[in-house]
Design a protein around this motif. Structure first.
Motif, short mmCIF file in Angstrom:
data_model
loop_
_atom_site.label_atom_id
_atom_site.label_comp_id
_atom_site.label_asym_id
_atom_site.label_seq_id
_atom_site.Cartn_x
_atom_site.Cartn_y
_atom_site.Cartn_z
N VAL A 40 0.84 -1.21 0.00
CA VAL A 40 0.00 0.00 0.00
C VAL A 40 0.87 1.26 0.00
O VAL A 40 0.59 2.22 -0.74
N ILE A 41 1.93 1.27 0.80
CA ILE A 41 2.83 2.43 0.83
C ILE A 41 3.51 2.62 -0.52
O ILE A 41 3.57 3.74 -1.05
N ASP A 42 4.00 1.53 -1.11
CA ASP A 42 4.66 1.62 -2.42
C ASP A 42 3.69 2.11 -3.49
O ASP A 42 4.03 2.95 -4.32
N LEU A 43 2.48 1.58 -3.49
CA LEU A 43 1.48 2.00 -4.47
C LEU A 43 1.10 3.46 -4.26
O LEU A 43 1.00 4.22 -5.23
N GLY A 44 0.93 3.87 -3.00
CA GLY A 44 0.61 5.27 -2.71
C GLY A 44 1.73 6.20 -3.17
O GLY A 44 1.46 7.26 -3.75
N TYR A 45 2.97 5.81 -2.94
CA TYR A 45 4.11 6.59 -3.40
C TYR A 45 4.10 6.71 -4.92
O TYR A 45 4.31 7.79 -5.48
N ALA A 46 3.85 5.59 -5.61
CA ALA A 46 3.84 5.59 -7.07
C ALA A 46 2.73 6.48 -7.63
O ALA A 46 2.94 7.22 -8.59
N VAL A 47 1.56 6.41 -7.03
CA VAL A 47 0.44 7.25 -7.47
C VAL A 47 0.76 8.72 -7.25
O VAL A 47 0.57 9.57 -8.14
N LEU A 48 1.26 9.06 -6.06
CA LEU A 48 1.60 10.45 -5.76
C LEU A 48 2.69 10.96 -6.70
O LEU A 48 2.59 12.07 -7.23
N ARG A 49 3.69 10.15 -6.93
CA ARG A 49 4.78 10.53 -7.84
C ARG A 49 4.24 10.75 -9.26
O ARG A 49 4.62 11.70 -9.94
N HIS A 50 3.35 9.89 -9.70
CA HIS A 50 2.77 10.01 -11.03
C HIS A 50 1.92 11.29 -11.14
O HIS A 50 1.96 11.98 -12.17
N LEU A 51 1.16 11.59 -10.09
CA LEU A 51 0.32 12.78 -10.11
C LEU A 51 1.15 14.06 -10.12
O LEU A 51 0.79 15.05 -10.76
N LEU A 52 2.26 14.06 -9.37
CA LEU A 52 3.09 15.26 -9.26
C LEU A 52 4.08 15.43 -10.42
O LEU A 52 4.33 16.55 -10.87
N LEU A 53 4.65 14.33 -10.90
CA LEU A 53 5.70 14.41 -11.91
C LEU A 53 5.28 13.91 -13.29
O LEU A 53 6.02 14.08 -14.25
N GLY A 54 4.14 13.25 -13.36
CA GLY A 54 3.68 12.73 -14.64
C GLY A 54 4.26 11.36 -14.96
O GLY A 54 4.96 10.77 -14.14
N PRO A 55 3.93 10.86 -16.17
CA PRO A 55 4.38 9.52 -16.57
C PRO A 55 5.90 9.41 -16.56
O PRO A 55 6.58 10.42 -16.68
#
Length: 164
Positions: A40-55
């Motif tokens: 869950v932490i890894d997925l949350g990090y990945a989602v947040l990173r994607h939202l802030l920095l893009g693909p």
């Protein structure tokens, strides 16, 4: 002639030291809780990173040593925090166990942290349980802890029976 009825089920083992099988089952449940938390932490990090920095959308890659260190640190915090605050982890709760000091009270913070570290570094210490007279693991012997069946709630004075 009347015979004394012997309690059955959970009441019969309430307050008694837990054995190897029950404790290993609790540890497996705790392992699943920690792995789920890491996911869950890894997925949350990945989602947040994607939202802030893009693909691209990518999960964190810490390498094998980084992942092991991260997972172990999270597990140590989870175990020590659970044992110190409520006396049981999720696995302990499911299996009806409680970790206490030898007099039945909560573990002090230092003892909970040391027990968690020993639990992670030397899991084979659980194999001492079947040969110990008081069903103690190596971790219990070092820290002065005990793991008892506790389905109904904690009592510092020992066995706590349900009301009614």
């Amino acid at each position: 002639m009347t015979s004394v009825a012997r309690p059955r089920g959970t009441v019969a083992v309430q307050g008694l030291p837990a054995g190897l099988v029950t404790r290993v089952a609790a540890a497996v449940i705790d392992l699943l809780v920690v792995l789920g938390t890491v996911a869950v932490i890894d997925l949350g990090y990945a989602v947040l990173r994607h939202l802030l920095l893009g693909p691209p959308f990518t999960l964190p890659d810490l390498g094998p040593w980084g992942a092991a260190g991260y997972g172990s640190a999270l597990a140590a915090v989870y175990l020590a925090g659970s044992w110190r605050t409520v006396g049981r982890t999720v696995g302990d709760h499911v299996m009806g166990l409680r970790v206490t000091n030898r007099s039945g009270g909560r573990l002090p913070l230092a003892a909970a942290v040391l027990r968690a570290v020993l639990y992670l570094v030397f899991p084979l210490g659980l194999l001492w349980i079947p040969v110990s007279r008081r069903r103690a693991s190596v971790q219990d012997l070092v820290v002065g802890s005990a793991v008892v069946h506790d389905w109904y709630g904690h009592s510092r004075t020992g066995v706590h029976r349900p009301h009614g």
